[in-house]
Design an enzyme around this catalytic site. Structure first.
Site, PDB file in Angstrom:
ATOM      1  N   LYS A 101     -25.025 -31.937  16.925  1.00  0.00           N
ATOM      2  CA  LYS A 101     -25.588 -32.491  18.197  1.00  0.00           C
ATOM      3  C   LYS A 101     -24.394 -33.675  19.361  1.00  0.00           C
ATOM      4  CE  LYS A 101     -30.176 -33.561  15.734  1.00  0.00           C
ATOM      5  NZ  LYS A 101     -29.994 -34.273  14.658  1.00  0.00           N
ATOM      6  N   LYS A 137     -18.651 -28.068  11.554  1.00  0.00           N
ATOM      7  CA  LYS A 137     -20.264 -28.392  11.283  1.00  0.00           C
ATOM      8  C   LYS A 137     -20.786 -28.035  12.989  1.00  0.00           C
ATOM      9  CE  LYS A 137     -23.304 -31.072  10.277  1.00  0.00           C
ATOM     10  NZ  LYS A 137     -24.050 -32.201  10.191  1.00  0.00           N
ATOM     11  N   LYS A 195     -17.996 -40.193  10.957  1.00  0.00           N
ATOM     12  CA  LYS A 195     -18.938 -40.230  11.641  1.00  0.00           C
ATOM     13  C   LYS A 195     -18.189 -41.757  12.083  1.00  0.00           C
ATOM     14  CE  LYS A 195     -23.255 -38.193  11.583  1.00  0.00           C
ATOM     15  NZ  LYS A 195     -24.696 -38.245  12.571  1.00  0.00           N
TER      16      LYS A 195
HETATM   17  N1  AQP Z   1     -24.899 -27.017  11.071  1.00  0.00           N
HETATM   18  C1  AQP Z   1     -25.610 -26.983  10.892  1.00  0.00           C
HETATM   19  N2  AQP Z   1     -26.383 -26.264  10.016  1.00  0.00           N
HETATM   20  C2  AQP Z   1     -26.993 -26.462   8.826  1.00  0.00           C
HETATM   21  N3  AQP Z   1     -27.717 -27.079   8.350  1.00  0.00           N
HETATM   22  C3  AQP Z   1     -27.122 -28.319   9.656  1.00  0.00           C
HETATM   23  N4  AQP Z   1     -28.585 -29.329   9.467  1.00  0.00           N
HETATM   24  C4  AQP Z   1     -27.688 -29.959  10.995  1.00  0.00           C
HETATM   25  N5  AQP Z   1     -26.628 -29.444  10.915  1.00  0.00           N
HETATM   26  C5  AQP Z   1     -26.626 -28.245  10.445  1.00  0.00           C
HETATM   27  C6  AQP Z   1     -29.312 -29.223   8.854  1.00  0.00           C
HETATM   28  O1  AQP Z   1     -30.006 -29.926  10.130  1.00  0.00           O
HETATM   29  C7  AQP Z   1     -30.961 -30.935   9.390  1.00  0.00           C
HETATM   30  C8  AQP Z   1     -31.133 -32.513  10.483  1.00  0.00           C
HETATM   31  O2  AQP Z   1     -29.664 -32.396  10.501  1.00  0.00           O
HETATM   32  P1  AQP Z   1     -29.430 -34.143  11.055  1.00  0.00           P
HETATM   33  O3  AQP Z   1     -30.606 -34.732  12.541  1.00  0.00           O
HETATM   34  O4  AQP Z   1     -30.168 -35.878  10.185  1.00  0.00           O
HETATM   35  O5  AQP Z   1     -28.085 -34.967  11.546  1.00  0.00           O
HETATM   36  P2  AQP Z   1     -26.933 -34.068  10.802  1.00  0.00           P
HETATM   37  O6  AQP Z   1     -27.074 -33.691   9.796  1.00  0.00           O
HETATM   38  O7  AQP Z   1     -25.573 -35.442  10.993  1.00  0.00           O
HETATM   39  O8  AQP Z   1     -27.055 -32.549  12.188  1.00  0.00           O
HETATM   40  P3  AQP Z   1     -26.120 -33.315  13.186  1.00  0.00           P
HETATM   41  O9  AQP Z   1     -26.417 -32.653  14.171  1.00  0.00           O
HETATM   42  O10 AQP Z   1     -25.192 -33.152  13.000  1.00  0.00           O
HETATM   43  O11 AQP Z   1     -26.160 -34.789  14.314  1.00  0.00           O
HETATM   44  P4  AQP Z   1     -25.465 -35.664  14.060  1.00  0.00           P
HETATM   45  O12 AQP Z   1     -24.264 -34.740  15.721  1.00  0.00           O
HETATM   46  O13 AQP Z   1     -26.247 -36.953  15.527  1.00  0.00           O
HETATM   47  O14 AQP Z   1     -25.265 -36.395  13.314  1.00  0.00           O
HETATM   48  C9  AQP Z   1     -30.160 -31.886   7.831  1.00  0.00           C
HETATM   49  O15 AQP Z   1     -31.131 -31.411   7.336  1.00  0.00           O
HETATM   50  C10 AQP Z   1     -29.097 -30.666   7.792  1.00  0.00           C
HETATM   51  O16 AQP Z   1     -28.562 -30.747   7.165  1.00  0.00           O
END
Ligand code: AQP
Length: 345
Positions: free
Chosen positions: A210, A207, A114
């Protein structure tokens, strides 16, 4: 004293929740409501570790709450709230900042990803993010944390922090009557969603996220039927027909991802999905996948839109959940302060 089993997990209001959040975590959250006392949080303090427009953040907190409820979380049964309303999270995170070691945080791959190349410009909060996550879980002495695969390393850090706290303060913990010296449990990751790692629709090696700049890379839970179908239509593939066996997915990340999504949504194994579609072109497989995804996800989007039309009701749910969360966290924080040697009134 045997610690009571308790589930904690959260998602960041950094945008709309997507299919990865849903299949990787949410489906398992819903399942665990049947057997456990569950606390599900909208982790807004985590979200501000990178810049968030204040108005968009407020809207996203409400939208993620609506997505939780629309997906099947019951705010009467489980505790649903936003992190910043319960001060124990930030208080315990500070104490954990003083327990965790720099060397531990330096190994966190999510920070490296990040922060990117310009690490010096990343916020201190982004660096200390895993300590706040440990505090989220341990402020409730939660024992089980349903997450996607990407969170495994952070969970290991939370276990290390719990163990070091227990060791550092063993005498004080035992003096408070915790005879086994275990004040904080070692929280177990529950990585058992139907698809624990959903990949981008534009690049099967990344992955689904968001914060990916391309909206075509993910299916948002707020997407309507036409948008869902269009994104699946445009999803990257390769020129070969689908294989009949799992081994044939090796080296084909996009095909592997789409088959995984189909299987997860249909409640089947990937083997079963390939038995159905092996030998067929992507065009017919994508049509079936789009139909399935629309049937499963479009009603969620409709419900989220309906709920976000009544922000007062969402705020009421969050206030109620926050009060219930505080009731659990406050006595734990009081003990933490006594253990560490802080004076409280
Ligand atoms: N691609 C994914 N596949 C499976 N699980 C996923 N999770 C996130 N992306 C995937 C799971 O969703 C939960 C919440 O995630 P988060 O919102 O805390 O943040 P993150 O993991 O950083 O998700 P994003 O979408 O990638 O958010 P941004 O882009 O803002 O950093 C967690 O249990 C995660 O494992």
């Amino acid at each position: 004293m045997k610690l009571q089993e308790r589930v904690f997990s959260g998602m960041q209001p950094t945008g709309s929740l997507h299919l990865g959040n849903y299949l990787g975590a949410m489906v398992q959250w819903i399942e665990m409501q049947k057997t456990h006392a569950c606390i599900y949080c909208v982790v807004d303090l985590h979200a501000i570790t990178v810049w968030q427009d204040p108005k968009e953040l407020r809207d996203a907190i409400r939208q993620v709450t609506a997505a939780y409820i629309a997906s099947g979380l019951d705010p009467k049964k489980s505790i649903l709230f936003n992190q910043s309303q319960v001060s124990a999270h930030a208080e315990l995170a500070w104490i954990f900042n003083c327990v965790a070691r720099l060397g531990w945080l330096n190994r966190m791959t999510q920070f490296k990803e990040k922060a990117g190349k310009d690490r010096e410009a990343a916020s201190v909060g982004l660096y200390a993010y895993p300590n706040l996550m440990a505090a989220d879980i341990l402020a409730y002495r939660a024992t089980h944390v349903p997450v996607g695969e990407d969170q495994k390393q952070h969970l290991e850090l939370a276990r290390d922090i719990a163990q070091k706290f227990n060791n550092d303060f063993r005498a004080q913990i035992e003096a408070l009557g915790h005879a086994d010296g275990e004040f904080f449990p070692q929280p177990d990751p529950v990585i058992m969603g139907p698809a624990t790692r959903v990949m981008s629709l534009r690049d099967g090696t990344k992955k689904m996220s968001k914060s990916d700049p391309s909206d075509l890379s993910r299916i948002n839970l707020t997407d309507d039927a036409d948008t869902i179908a269009r994104k699946i239509q445009k999803a990257k593939t390769d020129p070969e027909p689908l294989p009949s066996e799992i081994a044939g997915l090796a080296g084909r990340p996009e095909a592997d991802n789409l088959v995984g999504i189909y299987a997860a949504l249909a409640g089947k194994t990937k083997e079963a999905a390939l038995a159905e579609f092996g030998g067929q072109q992507f065009s017919s497989f994508k049509k079936a996948l789009a139909e399935l995804a629309v049937a499963r996800l479009a009603p969620l989007g409709d419900e989220i839109r309906r709920m976000t039309g009544d922000p007062v009701e969402i705020d009421r749910v969050l206030a109620d959940g926050s009060a219930r969360a505080r009731e659990i966290a406050t006595p734990i924080m009081n003990e933490v302060k006594d253990i560490v040697g802080l004076i409280r009134s």
